[in-house]
Design a protein around this motif. Structure first.
Motif, PDB file in Angstrom:
ATOM      1  N   ASN A  96      49.167  34.962 -42.158  1.00 19.80           N
ATOM      2  CA  ASN A  96      47.883  34.549 -42.724  1.00 19.80           C
ATOM      3  C   ASN A  96      47.579  35.337 -43.995  1.00 19.80           C
ATOM      4  O   ASN A  96      47.861  36.525 -44.092  1.00 19.80           O
ATOM      5  N   CYS A  97      46.980  34.652 -44.949  1.00 20.05           N
ATOM      6  CA  CYS A  97      46.582  35.291 -46.205  1.00 20.05           C
ATOM      7  C   CYS A  97      45.306  36.083 -45.979  1.00 20.05           C
ATOM      8  O   CYS A  97      44.333  35.577 -45.406  1.00 20.05           O
ATOM      9  N   SER A  98      45.286  37.324 -46.433  1.00 20.23           N
ATOM     10  CA  SER A  98      44.103  38.161 -46.269  1.00 20.23           C
ATOM     11  C   SER A  98      42.974  37.755 -47.197  1.00 20.23           C
ATOM     12  O   SER A  98      41.832  38.194 -47.008  1.00 20.23           O
ATOM     13  N   ALA A 150      45.286  49.606 -45.128  1.00 16.05           N
ATOM     14  CA  ALA A 150      44.581  48.540 -45.826  1.00 16.05           C
ATOM     15  C   ALA A 150      44.227  48.928 -47.251  1.00 16.05           C
ATOM     16  O   ALA A 150      43.870  48.060 -48.059  1.00 16.05           O
ATOM     17  N   LEU A 165      45.518  44.481 -44.190  1.00 14.85           N
ATOM     18  CA  LEU A 165      44.194  43.927 -44.498  1.00 14.85           C
ATOM     19  C   LEU A 165      43.734  42.976 -43.407  1.00 14.85           C
ATOM     20  O   LEU A 165      42.563  42.978 -43.014  1.00 14.85           O
ATOM     21  N   ASN A 166      44.645  42.150 -42.907  1.00 16.09           N
ATOM     22  CA  ASN A 166      44.293  41.234 -41.819  1.00 16.09           C
ATOM     23  C   ASN A 166      43.927  41.987 -40.547  1.00 16.09           C
ATOM     24  O   ASN A 166      43.017  41.579 -39.809  1.00 16.09           O
ATOM     25  N   THR A 204      49.252  38.140 -38.327  1.00 18.88           N
ATOM     26  CA  THR A 204      48.746  39.020 -39.376  1.00 18.88           C
ATOM     27  C   THR A 204      49.666  39.045 -40.592  1.00 18.88           C
ATOM     28  O   THR A 204      49.198  39.268 -41.714  1.00 18.88           O
ATOM     29  N   ASN A 247      49.326  43.097 -46.881  1.00 20.84           N
ATOM     30  CA  ASN A 247      48.578  41.927 -46.454  1.00 20.84           C
ATOM     31  C   ASN A 247      48.306  41.969 -44.948  1.00 20.84           C
ATOM     32  O   ASN A 247      47.211  41.633 -44.487  1.00 20.84           O
ATOM     33  N   SER A 248      49.293  42.399 -44.182  1.00 19.55           N
ATOM     34  CA  SER A 248      49.108  42.500 -42.734  1.00 19.55           C
ATOM     35  C   SER A 248      48.069  43.555 -42.379  1.00 19.55           C
ATOM     36  O   SER A 248      47.252  43.356 -41.472  1.00 19.55           O
ATOM     37  N   ARG A 302      42.555  44.947 -40.377  1.00 21.19           N
ATOM     38  CA  ARG A 302      41.222  45.519 -40.525  1.00 21.19           C
ATOM     39  C   ARG A 302      40.149  44.456 -40.342  1.00 21.19           C
ATOM     40  O   ARG A 302      39.158  44.668 -39.638  1.00 21.19           O
ATOM     41  N   GLN A 303      40.349  43.295 -40.959  1.00 19.82           N
ATOM     42  CA  GLN A 303      39.372  42.220 -40.795  1.00 19.82           C
ATOM     43  C   GLN A 303      39.269  41.783 -39.343  1.00 19.82           C
ATOM     44  O   GLN A 303      38.178  41.547 -38.829  1.00 19.82           O
ATOM     45  N   ARG A 304      40.412  41.673 -38.673  1.00 22.09           N
ATOM     46  CA  ARG A 304      40.402  41.233 -37.284  1.00 22.09           C
ATOM     47  C   ARG A 304      39.746  42.272 -36.384  1.00 22.09           C
ATOM     48  O   ARG A 304      38.995  41.941 -35.465  1.00 22.09           O
TER      49      ARG A 304
END
Length: 455
Positions: free
Chosen positions: A350-352, A226, A383-384, A347, A380-381, A386-388
């Motif tokens: 979707n836009c992070s 990320a 980052l998604n 992932t 981008n994946s 990590r957020q998820r």
């Protein structure tokens, strides 16, 4: 510092047996293979004679004869005395090794008949061909009734003798040797010691987690974090494929079963072993780098078996994502770090930054969103992911799931106290910058270095 109850580690060392000892080791392996096949035949015969109910028969065929008693490990272990009377060669094999051989069969049998907690079962046990069983286990080491004793650089085995051990790294103080497994590889004989470590620390406390990352694995880049750091795919098998093809071609021209055939087959096996060792060393280097850099590592739960059935099977098996994730989780537990697996669906789409779906094919390697975010697709994946992962941790905590404190890789995760754990959530610009900018992924070059597994 608090510590877990224990953890089992495996240290492997090269052996230098004499030619007479090599003959003995090979004889043991062949005799244990025959006993394994006989015991498996007993179990399959019992199963075929008892699978139909007493008031009905199969429409195809049904064995006729006396229905034998149920066969399990205990009945077969009690027959070892009779086996030694009928076949005196088995008297030269240490008794515990024969029992461990039957335990292996019992474990395979239960995995086939009894499903696990997920409802999945293992494959049917198969009869072993000559050379398939090339290892046997001494369940006790350095105890009064043990069959194996390690003194300095000498391993004394019951009914085999003393064998020199190449201790390329010392056994750490405080570690207890639980068992020793003697195994044969393409380049010689080895011993694997199972060590019990009672000083494994707990994971980093929740309030002290300061760094977290998501890792997106792929074929163009081995993984992307990320933070935008990426590691290139080494492609060890691809690089060795030409050499392997030449050696395999020479093997095909040899007379099967001849000495020249065996020599060439050993060359092919040694090359495969070299590739496997290169890949494993690379996995450990990456795993230690991640554990040193982050307190929480979030990865994607991929259906690797399903992906390996596609046209990209060779590349997927070459990078060995599954083996790497297992190694990474084990290294994280030993270092007291956290890991968590999340659902990877969406992932990459979707836009992070804004969460909008941006449809794209696998050929498109750059994520470009209407919000102005233009970054690498894998970044981008990550980052998604990590957020998820942080969001899932918050939901689990709100649901009231108790915290886990365990030393196994599968239980290395811990419920997070807050969704972000004090970390800034990345906006359109990346990790800390909220303004839309075009960013590039930086590559981390990992050089060959030695890592001690007990660190």
């Amino acid at each position: 510092m608090l510590y877990n109850s224990y953890m089992l580690l495996t240290y492997q060392y090269k052996l230098k047996p004499t030619p007479e000892q090599v003959v003995t080791l090979e004889t043991w392996g062949e005799l244990l293979r025959r006993h394994y096949n006989y015991a498996l035949g007993q179990r399959l015969d019992w199963l075929s004679r008892t699978r139909s109910q007493i008031d009905r028969c199969s429409l195809v065929c049904e064995p006729i004869g006396e229905i034998p008693d149920k066969t399990d490990y205990y009945t077969q272990a009690s027959d070892l005395k009779q086996t030694k009377e009928l076949f005196p060669d088995y008297k030269n094999i240490y008794a515990d090794c024969q029992q461990q051989n039957l335990m292996r069969l019992d474990s395979c049998w239960k995995r086939w008949l009894i499903p696990d907690k997920n409802g999945k079962r293992g494959g049917r046990p198969r009869f072993k061909k000559r050379g398939d069983i090339c290892s046997f286990t001494f369940p006790r080491v350095n105890s009064p009734k043990a069959g194996a004793h390690l003194t300095g650089k000498t391993l004394k085995l019951s009914k085999i003798g003393e064998i020199e051990v190449i201790l390329h790294r010392p056994i750490p103080d405080g570690f207890e040797i639980k068992q020793a497994t003697i195994l044969r590889k393409a380049d010689g004989w080895y011993v694997s010691f199972s060590l019990e470590d009672k000083t494994v620390p707990y994971e980093v406390p929740i309030d002290e987690i300061k760094t977290a990352t998501g890792i997106d694995v792929g074929l163009e880049k081995f993984l992307t974090t990320a933070d935008g750091q990426s590691i290139e795919v080494p492609q060890y098998y691809r690089k060795a494929q030409a050499t392997l093809a030449r050696r395999a071609s020479k093997l095909a021209r040899k007379t099967k079963g001849s000495k020249n055939y065996q020599k060439q087959a050993n060359k092919v096996a040694r090359l495969h072993l070299h590739v496997a060792r290169q890949r494993k060393e690379f996995h450990y280097q990456v795993a230690h780098w991640l554990a040193n850099s982050y307190d929480l590592i979030i990865f994607e739960n991929l259906n690797i078996k399903g992906l390996a059935r596609t046209r990209l099977a060779k590349s997927i098996l070459d990078v060995a994502w599954g083996a790497f994730l297992q190694i990474m989780q084990a290294v994280a537990v030993k270092r007291g770090k956290h890991t968590r697996g999340v659902d990877p669906r969406g992932t990459s789409i979707n836009c992070s930054g804004c969460g909008e779906r941006v449809e794209k094919t696998l050929a498109v390697r750059v994520h470009s969103c209407s919000c102005g975010l233009v970054i690498d697709r894998d970044w981008n994946s990550a980052l998604n992911l990590r957020q998820r992962g942080l969001g899932v941790s918050r939901q689990v905590l709100q649901a009231g799931e108790p915290r886990q404190r365990t030393g196994s890789p599968s239980g290395a995760t811990r419920v997070l106290k807050h969704g972000s754990v004090g970390l800034p959530i990345p906006g359109c610009g990346g990790y800390l910058d909220a303004s839309p900018v075009k960013q590039q992924v930086s590559f981390v070059n990992l050089r060959c270095s030695r890592y001690i597994a007990c660190n």
